[in-house]
Design an enzyme around this catalytic site. Structure first.
Site, mmCIF file in Angstrom:
data_model
loop_
_atom_site.group_PDB
_atom_site.id
_atom_site.type_symbol
_atom_site.label_atom_id
_atom_site.label_comp_id
_atom_site.label_asym_id
_atom_site.label_seq_id
_atom_site.Cartn_x
_atom_site.Cartn_y
_atom_site.Cartn_z
ATOM 1 N N SER A 1 13.632 51.860 40.141
ATOM 2 C CA SER A 1 12.617 52.093 38.886
ATOM 3 C C SER A 1 13.371 51.111 37.589
ATOM 4 O O SER A 1 12.412 51.340 36.700
ATOM 5 C CB SER A 1 12.796 53.589 38.173
ATOM 6 O OG SER A 1 13.520 54.413 38.335
ATOM 7 N N ASP A 2 14.721 51.015 37.744
ATOM 8 C CA ASP A 2 14.942 49.494 36.844
ATOM 9 C C ASP A 2 14.488 48.210 36.657
ATOM 10 O O ASP A 2 14.916 47.418 36.404
ATOM 11 C CB ASP A 2 16.118 49.999 36.236
ATOM 12 C CG ASP A 2 16.719 51.514 35.556
ATOM 13 O OD1 ASP A 2 16.366 51.748 35.127
ATOM 14 O OD2 ASP A 2 17.725 52.107 36.329
ATOM 15 N N ASP B 1 38.951 40.719 23.866
ATOM 16 C CA ASP B 1 38.803 39.107 25.431
ATOM 17 C C ASP B 1 37.607 39.734 25.908
ATOM 18 O O ASP B 1 37.292 38.970 26.574
ATOM 19 C CB ASP B 1 40.022 39.973 26.206
ATOM 20 C CG ASP B 1 41.732 40.295 25.675
ATOM 21 O OD1 ASP B 1 41.956 39.136 25.433
ATOM 22 O OD2 ASP B 1 42.110 40.271 27.033
ATOM 23 N N TYR C 1 42.470 31.961 28.922
ATOM 24 C CA TYR C 1 42.647 33.355 30.451
ATOM 25 C C TYR C 1 42.282 32.472 31.488
ATOM 26 O O TYR C 1 41.062 32.496 31.616
ATOM 27 C CB TYR C 1 42.641 34.514 29.368
ATOM 28 C CG TYR C 1 42.827 36.159 31.268
ATOM 29 C CD1 TYR C 1 44.328 36.238 31.032
ATOM 30 C CD2 TYR C 1 42.252 36.240 31.447
ATOM 31 C CE1 TYR C 1 44.982 36.544 32.175
ATOM 32 C CE2 TYR C 1 42.086 37.429 32.303
ATOM 33 C CZ TYR C 1 43.913 37.589 32.690
ATOM 34 O OH TYR C 1 44.164 38.899 33.033
HETATM 35 ZN ZN LIG Z 1 19.041 55.088 33.717
#
Ligand SMILES: [Zn+2]
Length: 226
Positions: free
Chosen positions: A77-78, A122, A216
């Protein structure tokens, strides 16, 4: 198996297990997606399918308007929010959404997590910002993510009263940002219980972030868009 879509189906399916392993999700509330490089396509979790039932085969292939291209289930649904991010941030290759507990506790208060730990400098290079309150169903969540993270060093945003969205150069980077976001949200929350965490000077945040992102681990390419 060299087909990029097949590889990303497997990677996105596998990365959902990391959300479970790091305790960022309950039930089915959290999702990972990946852009198919060079194509206007993305792979995302099916809606409402339990994490231990996810397989490369049941991942959903969508276009960048969120329409299903291949898949038996409905997409998460996203999906509209993920698709909006890919359309507006061409450098983003992966998006993650969770309702992880400590990060949501900050989101519920509408309060950014201040950058008070070197690990935050970082990974995030700044506070973890708050995005606007937005209802699901149109572009407003996607727009809130892009408006908040565009030009911000942080690969994570806390959408007000909702949860976490993270971005990365690929899906694995976005999952890492989601794991780190919850970790620092928890630590700074605990620190707050006994007093006010000490700020880190902006110049120190800048130099920590530059070193981590450029030196790094021999990473020549920064993981986020900023
Ligand atoms: Zn959510």
């Amino acid at each position: 198996m060299t087909d990029p879509i097949e590889l990303l189906r497997r990677q996105v399916s596998d990365l959902h297990q990391e959300l479970v392993r790091y305790q960022l999700v309950v039930w089915t509330a959290g999702n990972v997606s990946a852009r198919i490089p060079g194509q206007d396509l993305m792979v995302i979790k099916p809606s409402g399918v339990a994490y231990d039932e996810l397989t490369p085969e049941n991942m959903i292939l969508c276009d960048l308007d969120g329409n299903v291209v291949e898949g038996e289930h409905s997409p998460s649904s996203d999906t509209a929010a993920h698709a909006y991010v890919y359309r507006h941030m061409p450098e983003v290759g992966g998006v993650v959404h969770t309702h992880s507990t400590y990060a949501c506790a900050w989101a519920a208060r509408g309060e950014a997590v201040p950058c008070v730990l070197t690990a935050m400098a970082d990974e995030f290079g700044a506070e973890i910002p708050i995005g606007p309150f937005a209802l699901i169903g149109d572009d407003s969540i996607g727009r809130g993510i892009v408006d908040t993270l565009g030009g911000h060093r942080s690969p994570a945003v806390l959408m007000k009263s909702h949860g976490v969205f993270t971005i990365g150069k690929d899906a694995k980077s976005a999952v890492k940002a989601a794991v780190m976001c919850e970790d620092v949200a928890r630590t700074v929350h605990i620190s707050r219980q006994l007093g006010e965490p000490l700020p880190i000077a902006q110049s120190d945040i800048d130099s920590l972030n530059f070193r981590y992102q450029n030196v790094y681990g021999q990473q020549p390419v920064k993981e986020t868009h900023a």
